[in-house]
Scaffold this active site. Structure first.
Site, PDB file in Angstrom:
ATOM      1  N   LYS A 299      11.952 -62.083 -42.901  1.00 29.92           N
ATOM      2  CA  LYS A 299      11.065 -63.197 -43.257  1.00 29.92           C
ATOM      3  C   LYS A 299      11.807 -64.120 -44.212  1.00 29.92           C
ATOM      4  CE  LYS A 299       6.782 -64.253 -45.832  1.00 29.92           C
ATOM      5  NZ  LYS A 299       5.540 -63.727 -46.441  1.00 29.92           N
ATOM      6  N   ASP A 304       6.713 -69.933 -50.869  1.00 28.73           N
ATOM      7  CA  ASP A 304       5.370 -69.749 -50.316  1.00 28.73           C
ATOM      8  C   ASP A 304       4.321 -70.288 -51.289  1.00 28.73           C
ATOM      9  OD1 ASP A 304       3.104 -69.011 -48.990  1.00 28.73           O
ATOM     10  OD2 ASP A 304       3.389 -66.837 -49.221  1.00 28.73           O
ATOM     11  N   LYS A 311      -2.151 -71.054 -53.003  1.00 25.38           N
ATOM     12  CA  LYS A 311      -2.190 -69.937 -53.949  1.00 25.38           C
ATOM     13  C   LYS A 311      -2.544 -70.449 -55.341  1.00 25.38           C
ATOM     14  CE  LYS A 311       1.454 -67.000 -51.930  1.00 25.38           C
ATOM     15  NZ  LYS A 311       0.623 -65.829 -51.614  1.00 25.38           N
ATOM     16  N   ASP A 322      10.063 -64.974 -51.480  1.00 28.54           N
ATOM     17  CA  ASP A 322       9.455 -64.728 -50.169  1.00 28.54           C
ATOM     18  C   ASP A 322      10.490 -64.796 -49.035  1.00 28.54           C
ATOM     19  OD1 ASP A 322       7.067 -63.862 -49.117  1.00 28.54           O
ATOM     20  OD2 ASP A 322       6.303 -65.861 -48.683  1.00 28.54           O
ATOM     21  N   ARG A 385       3.567 -63.476 -41.104  1.00 30.48           N
ATOM     22  CA  ARG A 385       3.375 -62.893 -39.778  1.00 30.48           C
ATOM     23  C   ARG A 385       3.515 -63.940 -38.682  1.00 30.48           C
ATOM     24  NH1 ARG A 385      -2.453 -60.830 -41.661  1.00 30.48           N
ATOM     25  NH2 ARG A 385      -1.292 -60.892 -43.618  1.00 30.48           N
TER      26      ARG A 385
HETATM   27  N1  BES Z   1       4.247 -63.842 -49.452  1.00 27.00           N
HETATM   28  C1  BES Z   1       2.924 -63.392 -49.501  1.00 27.00           C
HETATM   29  C2  BES Z   1       2.806 -61.915 -49.853  1.00 27.00           C
HETATM   30  C3  BES Z   1       3.201 -61.538 -51.239  1.00 27.00           C
HETATM   31  C4  BES Z   1       2.239 -61.414 -52.233  1.00 27.00           C
HETATM   32  C5  BES Z   1       4.498 -61.254 -51.541  1.00 27.00           C
HETATM   33  C6  BES Z   1       2.607 -61.039 -53.512  1.00 27.00           C
HETATM   34  C7  BES Z   1       4.846 -60.873 -52.818  1.00 27.00           C
HETATM   35  C8  BES Z   1       3.906 -60.758 -53.798  1.00 27.00           C
HETATM   36  C9  BES Z   1       2.250 -63.586 -48.150  1.00 27.00           C
HETATM   37  O1  BES Z   1       2.677 -64.681 -47.423  1.00 27.00           O
HETATM   38  C10 BES Z   1       0.804 -63.779 -48.417  1.00 27.00           C
HETATM   39  O2  BES Z   1       0.458 -64.746 -49.016  1.00 27.00           O
HETATM   40  N2  BES Z   1      -0.022 -62.844 -47.952  1.00 27.00           N
HETATM   41  C11 BES Z   1      -1.437 -62.920 -48.139  1.00 27.00           C
HETATM   42  C12 BES Z   1      -2.103 -62.555 -46.843  1.00 27.00           C
HETATM   43  C13 BES Z   1      -3.577 -62.819 -46.827  1.00 27.00           C
HETATM   44  C14 BES Z   1      -3.854 -64.288 -46.919  1.00 27.00           C
HETATM   45  C15 BES Z   1      -4.168 -62.253 -45.554  1.00 27.00           C
HETATM   46  C16 BES Z   1      -1.825 -61.943 -49.246  1.00 27.00           C
HETATM   47  O3  BES Z   1      -1.226 -60.853 -49.319  1.00 27.00           O
HETATM   48  O4  BES Z   1      -2.682 -62.268 -50.036  1.00 27.00           O
HETATM   49 ZN    ZN Z   2       4.583 -65.305 -47.826  1.00 28.27          ZN
HETATM   50 MN    MN Z   3       1.677 -66.458 -47.982  1.00 26.83          MN
END
Ligand code: BES
Ligand code: ZN
Ligand code: MN
Length: 529
Positions: A299, A304, A311, A322, A385
């Site tokens: 990835k 992000d 966020k 990320d 994803r």
């Molecule tokens: N890059 C993030 C996941 C992440 C979170 C990595 C904290 C490192 C630390 C990913 O793209 C993300 O935002 N995932 C979301 C998914 C959700 C929206 C279904 C998450 O984990 O909140």
């Molecule tokens: Zn991410």
């Molecule tokens: Mn994300």
């Protein structure tokens, strides 16, 4: 760094630092006696004094414990460092790696540069105790019991080199030299080993392997440490090109137009919100005669923000990491190119920012992935994803018969496992087991989470084939993996969610704070041994 076998006894040691390994149950005076009987006899009062001091200082030989003592002119070497290895029955190479890292962290002065000698008292203090398992796991394969304990003298030497080089890493590019910070580099010039039953060639092979793996991990760390304004998808592609060139690998970088021509609608959907152009990066190591082709898929979100499903500030702060999965697979190709396994390996990286630009995906948009599946994007922050979907499809189309993806995919895995272990999931238990074992041997913890079919129910969309985000707070890591599974065409597949151990807020063992380069060691161990 230079590596040599050194038959010299402790009393003849000319190094700046002599390191002696101590188990928890040992008396330090006995350790000295065993390390150098002549020295212990001739300088008994001094040795007794040292031993006493050691006890007073609370040195108990615990795994990773380090104590440096001056030698007051009794020895040519100015300092002796005692390194704790814990109980001998619990010994694993992870203890040696951690101890070597602690040694670096405690080196005298901010800029220690010199030669270090390691003294083992038995050819292999370990073999007798090599049976016991370290962690208990839920899977029952026989190979797991050996995990992390398949120690031999080569592994010990390799682990020492890894621990030293990993703990020596620092990223000072953006520190102005005015405050002198730039100069404070610890670097060891040479390591010598006494008491390992290895030929000079075997020792050098082990050290070179350790060095390559540690340098590649540090390479990944550097890519992650760079700020997102610098480490754009284009820059990441440039770094990948440099790796390919240096290690004799083939590389293809696809631009936005070419990505569009490949119908990667899912990857491009994420890229739409960003000004920085996306890149699709493929590095190949080809063994034409081999039928086996492993794809490692990373990835590469260079930042992000969450996209329109923005966020909150706190969660965004470190989101330059990320692209840690991408960094890991690119770094791993350095080791693949160097050690040349007898099967093909392909690194695939989808690189883009996830930004809320004026052309960004709306929550509710429907996009079409490369394999034809339609996806309702109910949350633009579940972007990892989406880009991995097309990267996996691409790998399958290129004939990969084994898929391993690695990604900072979910916050849920951090909740479940903290920053200690990565989550691993997959469709092929044998592959998952092999990766868990590789991780344990390399000093990276992977813990398997289940992929029950029920987890894909929350990914059902009313209007498209699937949606990208499941129910909040419900098995987020597994449902993300179930989404990816839709794009693996039934090929053996394993998924490493490294969101936790990919980033540390403080130094821990051989990992320095910041991006850790987690996964490089596991992948290297799996691919080149
Ligand atoms: N890059 C993030 C996941 C992440 C979170 C990595 C904290 C490192 C630390 C990913 O793209 C993300 O935002 N995932 C979301 C998914 C959700 C929206 C279904 C998450 O984990 O909140
Ligand atoms: Zn991410
Ligand atoms: Mn994300």
């Amino acid at each position: 760094m230079k590596y040599k076998l050194e038959p010299a006894s402790l009393s003849e040691c000319q190094s700046d630092l002599a390191c002696v390994f101590v188990y928890a149950s040992e008396k330090v005076s006995d350790v000295f006696k065993a390390a150098d009987p002549a020295f212990a006899r001739k300088l008994k009062p001094f040795v007794d004094m040292l031993s006493e001091h050691v006890t007073e200082d609370g040195f108990k030989g615990k795994a990773g414990q380090v104590l440096t003592l001056p030698t007051f002119g009794h020895l040519d070497t100015r300092r002796i460092t005692l390194i704790g290895l814990g109980e001998s029955k619990d010994f694993t190479t992870a203890h040696v790696r951690k101890a070597a890292a602690n040694l670096v962290r405690r080196l005298p002065g901010d800029s220690f540069q010199g030669n270090v000698s390691f003294y083992f008292r038995q050819a292999n203090p370990v073999k007798a105790a090599a049976k016991k398992a370290t962690g208990k796991r839920q899977t029952k394969t026989a190979s797991v019991a050996k995990t992390g304990n398949t120690t031999n003298d080569s592994e010990i030497a390799q682990a020492i080199v890894e621990g030293i080089l990993l703990a020596s890493y620092s990223f000072k590019k953006y520190k102005s030299s005015k405050n002198g910070d730039n100069k404070k580099e610890k670097s060891l010039q040479s390591l010598s080993f006494s008491g390992l039953s290895l030929t000079a060639k075997a020792l050098s092979d082990a050290c070179i392997k350790g060095e390559a793996i540690a340098e590649s991990t540090n390479f990944a760390r550097r890519l992650i440490a760079e700020p997102p304004c610098y480490m754009t998808p284009s820059k990441l592609a440039e770094e990948a090109r440099a790796v390919a060139k240096e290690f004799g690998l083939t590389i293809k970088v696809f631009n936005a137009q070419e990505i569009e021509r490949m119908s990667m609608g899912s990857f491009l959907g994420v890229a739409r919100g960003a000004k920085e152009p996306p890149k699709f990066i493929v590095i190949s190591y080809d063994v034409p005669k081999s039928k086996r082709k492993v794809a490692i898929v990373g990835k590469g979100i260079t930042f992000d923000s969450g996209g329109l499903s923005l966020k909150p500030a706190q969660s965004m702060e470190h989101m330059k990491y990320d692209m840690s999965g991408a960094a890991a697979v690119i770094a791993t190709m350095r080791v693949v190119g160097k050690f040349k396994p007898n099967f093909s390996v392909m690194a695939v990286v989808a690189a883009t920012e996830n930004m809320p630009g004026d052309n960004a995906l709306h929550p509710g948009d429907v996009i079409t992935a490369m394999n034809g599946k339609t996806i309702e994007v109910n949350n633009t922050d579940a972007e990892g994803r989406l880009i991995l979907a097309d990267a996996l499809t691409y790998a399958v189309k290129q004939g990969a018969d084994e898929l391993i993806d690695i990604a900072t995919l979910t916050g849920a895995v951090v909740t479940a496992l903290g920053r200690v272990a990565a989550g691993i999931m997959g469709s092929d238990q044998a592959l998952v087991d092999k990766l868990i074992d590789s991780g344990a041997e390399a000093g990276e913890k992977l813990w398997q989470l289940p992929l029950y079919d029920e987890y894909s129910e929350s990914l059902k969309s009313d209007i498209a084939d699937l949606k990208n985000a499941g129910a909040r707070g419900e098995a987020g890591s597994a449902s993300a993996a179930m989404f990816l599974k839709e794009f693996t065409s039934g090929k053996p597949w394993a998924h490493l969610d490294i969101a936790g151990p990919g980033w540390l807020d403080r130094d821990r063992e051989e990992c320095n704070k910041g991006g850790t380069g987690f996964g490089v060691r596991t992948l290297c161990r799996y691919l080149v041994g």
